[in-house]
Design an enzyme around this catalytic site. Sequence first.
Site, PDB file in Angstrom:
ATOM      1  N   GLY A 120       0.827  -1.198   0.000  1.00  0.00           N
ATOM      2  CA  GLY A 120       0.000   0.000   0.000  1.00  0.00           C
ATOM      3  C   GLY A 120       0.861   1.247   0.000  1.00  0.00           C
ATOM      4  N   CYS A 121       0.280   2.345  -0.447  1.00  0.00           N
ATOM      5  CA  CYS A 121       1.057   3.582  -0.583  1.00  0.00           C
ATOM      6  C   CYS A 121       1.470   4.140   0.781  1.00  0.00           C
ATOM      7  CB  CYS A 121       0.272   4.612  -1.391  1.00  0.00           C
ATOM      8  SG  CYS A 121      -1.413   4.916  -0.799  1.00  0.00           S
ATOM      9  N   TYR A 122       0.511   4.300   1.686  1.00  0.00           N
ATOM     10  CA  TYR A 122       0.864   4.799   3.021  1.00  0.00           C
ATOM     11  C   TYR A 122       1.840   3.861   3.732  1.00  0.00           C
ATOM     12  CZ  TYR A 122      -2.942   8.349   2.994  1.00  0.00           C
ATOM     13  OH  TYR A 122      -3.758   9.406   2.730  1.00  0.00           O
TER      14      TYR A 122
ATOM     15  N   THR B 110       4.081   1.926   2.527  1.00  0.00           N
ATOM     16  CA  THR B 110       5.426   2.085   1.978  1.00  0.00           C
ATOM     17  C   THR B 110       6.143   3.245   2.652  1.00  0.00           C
ATOM     18  OG1 THR B 110       4.815   1.157  -0.167  1.00  0.00           O
ATOM     19  CG2 THR B 110       6.729   2.624  -0.128  1.00  0.00           C
ATOM     20  N   SER B 111       5.448   4.390   2.750  1.00  0.00           N
ATOM     21  CA  SER B 111       6.102   5.568   3.332  1.00  0.00           C
ATOM     22  C   SER B 111       6.414   5.360   4.816  1.00  0.00           C
ATOM     23  CB  SER B 111       5.223   6.807   3.133  1.00  0.00           C
ATOM     24  OG  SER B 111       4.081   6.766   3.981  1.00  0.00           O
TER      25      SER B 111
END
Lengths: 337, 337, 337, 337
Positions: free
Chosen positions: A150-152, A154-155
């Site tokens: 997922g994008c969040y 990953t960060s």
Amino acid sequence: MKTRVAILGASGYTGLELARLLLRHPAAEITALGTRSEESPHVSEVHPSLTGQLDLRLEPLSAKQLAERADAVFCCLPHAASAEAVAGLLAEGLKVVDLSADYRLRDVAVYEEWYKVTHPDPGRLASAVYGLPELYRDQIKQADLVANPGCYPTSAILALYPLLKAGAISGEGIIVDSKSGVSGAGRTPKPAFHYPECNESLSAYGVGTHRHMPEIDQFLTEAAGNAVEVIFTPHLIPMDRGILSTSYASLAKGTDTGGLLEVLREFYRDEPFVDVIDTLPATKHVAFTNRCHVTARVVRGRAVVVSAIDNLIKGASGAAVQNFNLMFGHDEIAGLI
Amino acid sequence: MKTRVAILGASGYTGLELARLLLRHPAAEITALGTRSEESPHVSEVHPSLTGQLDLRLEPLSAKQLAERADAVFCCLPHAASAEAVAGLLAEGLKVVDLSADYRLRDVAVYEEWYKVTHPDPGRLASAVYGLPELYRDQIKQADLVANPGCYPTSAILALYPLLKAGAISGEGIIVDSKSGVSGAGRTPKPAFHYPECNESLSAYGVGTHRHMPEIDQFLTEAAGNAVEVIFTPHLIPMDRGILSTSYASLAKGTDTGGLLEVLREFYRDEPFVDVIDTLPATKHVAFTNRCHVTARVVRGRAVVVSAIDNLIKGASGAAVQNFNLMFGHDEIAGLI
Amino acid sequence: MKTRVAILGASGYTGLELARLLLRHPAAEITALGTRSEESPHVSEVHPSLTGQLDLRLEPLSAKQLAERADAVFCCLPHAASAEAVAGLLAEGLKVVDLSADYRLRDVAVYEEWYKVTHPDPGRLASAVYGLPELYRDQIKQADLVANPGCYPTSAILALYPLLKAGAISGEGIIVDSKSGVSGAGRTPKPAFHYPECNESLSAYGVGTHRHMPEIDQFLTEAAGNAVEVIFTPHLIPMDRGILSTSYASLAKGTDTGGLLEVLREFYRDEPFVDVIDTLPATKHVAFTNRCHVTARVVRGRAVVVSAIDNLIKGASGAAVQNFNLMFGHDEIAGLI
Amino acid sequence: MKTRVAILGASGYTGLELARLLLRHPAAEITALGTRSEESPHVSEVHPSLTGQLDLRLEPLSAKQLAERADAVFCCLPHAASAEAVAGLLAEGLKVVDLSADYRLRDVAVYEEWYKVTHPDPGRLASAVYGLPELYRDQIKQADLVANPGCYPTSAILALYPLLKAGAISGEGIIVDSKSGVSGAGRTPKPAFHYPECNESLSAYGVGTHRHMPEIDQFLTEAAGNAVEVIFTPHLIPMDRGILSTSYASLAKGTDTGGLLEVLREFYRDEPFVDVIDTLPATKHVAFTNRCHVTARVVRGRAVVVSAIDNLIKGASGAAVQNFNLMFGHDEIAGLI
């Protein structure tokens, strides 16, 4: 010879972004675009920005048809629909990068609690490989199915995993305050994403209820060696793309800003796409790239870790291409420069 | 005693903007909010920005019910639906400012050609008063029904009417190149107005087919004294509000920039909301106001006239309040400072 | 073996964009970055978005030093400064793509009237090649010095040149109404480009005085075969990048929308980067690409031609790379996919 | 009779916003605009959005001259410069709302540590009244000098003060993650606020070093009754105006979301400008108003409090007008509807 690739669910933003990256990829050729719709529009009608660059139609293709045309499939279907398709694709001998959430969580009960559906393919969850090359490069190379992160997460994971692993911060009471551009919400028009509603506005959403929370927990727990439960708050920012996560953690031992940066630098020393920087990240500096910028500070005895990615690239399609490269033995950075 | 006002079709952007202006109006009180929906949500659910400021529900109200609660009605319904409602409101003795397009065009055939519907109340077209106070102040004062101008026409007519009237420019081959913020498209989510589609983008639309073209024609024809047909091109700009129109016309006689400005200054000398300026207008300088900034230049023997308004205020709700003030004998600028 | 390239004036937006494109170019290697400043910062300090991707410093380099390190120079200096440098670079045997305005106009008197400086290298003006490959591909292949076109002229000339050349429109009274994102204004902070001043605003500027006007004239005159003087109005749009030009011209003979499109399609049949489309262009569909989307309509007897480019790519750095490819015999689309 | 008001330092954004609010104020009249510059431009040159609305020049006025023309002064000078002016204004019998940071901190040592200047008027610090009417309404009514709160502190203190005061949360380890639009950075062009740099970008800044940190500490310490040190992280958001603060605190006792909301509702029951809401705030819902929207949630045993204001109004000029109203006995909401 080029690897033939198909994109399933090609009408959304991650599908478009994959097409852009793969058109530029020296060792990949897009040979099929799948859709669940009955119509078969030309890709330039669906994505005018691909006009003159890709001469394919989006088609409702079976696993068998996909196997005839492609070696690899990027699956951009919604959760649940994705897992329904994946089993068939694997059975046909295709390698799959799944951009949905279906194979990210290892525990089917957690999945079903947060996603409110019965998992269509629970047997594969425990063995699925999580496609964060910075953590699981060797497993990705061997995998037929990779769960793209997922994008969040990953960060957040790139920011916190090394510090937890090294014991520099505590797993207790971690806060991840994330901010994302609107493309993360997908391409379906909804009131909240109608231009005059979200332009010039800033809001929190999904406080305590966002599905990326257990995904972050799972990998930080692995790093810490004991159960980590983060408080994750996403925010909607009036811009197209980019995620900035500001994470807060207690220091596990007396360390300073330099010490935190050293742990991060050591962990990412050989990574092609993670830059540990001294200045504070801005999403614009990683926009349209597969890179992550990360830094850390000690403030009043706490660690503040700031990380930035492009949600559509390092947070989705770029990571998918990176995983594809690893799975097929291509140069890891091919198509991602 | 305050004039009691109702807003019909209060769930959209012009309804919201009217509420904001009227809440600040020293001589008006909002007493009813009408909707065509069956539900009756509190206004703060529909417009969270009115939380704590207006304690009313949106209700499906009949003309009779409206007449019991209000003296004036601002009608923000879609075209055709608006004309259907207006007859009933007038029959109940209410004064009406209609923000739809239904009473702007004087020729029912032109209306039906451009709006593709049968006009529900054609008998009132010829006598309707067009609510541009700079042109029709005296008629507005006497009117029971005022047709509030379209946003693009307001910007174009205020720019060109005085110059045509004075014979400074020719009616032949006039071009109106207009640019608008996205709120002009209304509040219904559609793909074209989905944030990631129109943010950071700029496009022309409705080239040669936009319904405001005959509305501009009608009033420039009046000014010129012979048939004027403009070429009108609207553009969508990634911002919330504001219209800038750049109009091009042949000079009817040898005049220069100073001459054009003098005609405009003379025409607008006593107008409270039109500023003829020497510099080039920017929409930000009129945003959130009922003002129009306009200037002119002679370039290579042609007149270039640039005008700026806030599409939701001078181009809709602010003009409506100005008309209301005139109709009820209030100070013309009340609620509009 | 790769062609070694240097970027002079590398600290601005066109320099950054060139670096991004050239890093992705399979047959080019960036070997030097020039600056006129005395300091020698690392490129990642000047352009944080290049962190980890290019390990060079910006240096004050002489023509001789550049010739030791590079085969080609992209010159991104301001006008006048650029022409001062170019003579030296050519004398050292380097091939140059000049992104300034210095070699675009063929008549030194016109240059000096509009740019208000004495041209430092007037002898080369008449023979300079204008780097619009769609018009001058063969000359570019032979050139040592190419004058890279202005951003606005690229959008206007690509829209109008074929129609004038084919006699479909008249050169009399052409209007070019252009709209550009803010990156076109360069990287130096000024009040007009301070975020809260230009965000959520829209304005015209340089009406009748913009330096790109004679550049457009020059090439439309060539197409028409007689003197063309356009009325050119640029506008500032609150977005990073993109130009949309809406051009208006009289029809030279009775033709319709289909006829205009046919002329454009015929002219651009084999062009890799120009798409004649049926729908109306949006800058987002060409953003971050070297492409131009163009269409035409007949409205009330006039031609309306709409064209869109990315001002930093097809309007500057992408065109420069396209020219570089032609000059060095590389695949014309290398680095531009 | 109207209260005559002067604005000192009228060329910036808070000065403009004050002028807008005061023009609409039924009991105030702007009679002088002060500037430290030697020139005396007309206000419409400095603020084109005030064209036709205010016919004054900005002038370098002495305290004596100001006292002849005004009863109240809004001081919008930079810190240190403000305190230098204030003593003189008070000596002339003027009442002052100071929008700088000069009288917000009670301890001169803290001020000098964070602002890196010697305080020009340290004697007045201990007795200055902090202009947050929700906390100090009675003192403001009696004050001749009110220190208008900082924008970030307003959002944080309104969110956390009641919860700390009620003992619902602990003062230990409070985190305030704030996000602000760019107008908060003022009107002076700088690289970081150049449109193409900050548009479509998102960044943290001043991590651990922002001057609003000790201001937040001071008032939360007062609420808690013992020393509170927050970790405050501001972020820059690509929009004009608005602050959203997401604050995290440990629960002092077992309470739930409903309990937190109840404490907030009780505290703000009679406040005209603070709305405790059930939904999550968005800055757009308070933009261009003097209101604060606030809500709270319990997530995994922690309090998450989200508050939104318009940084230029409730965070600066609107609060200043509210204070002015209290100081002069006007209706507290006059000019602020």
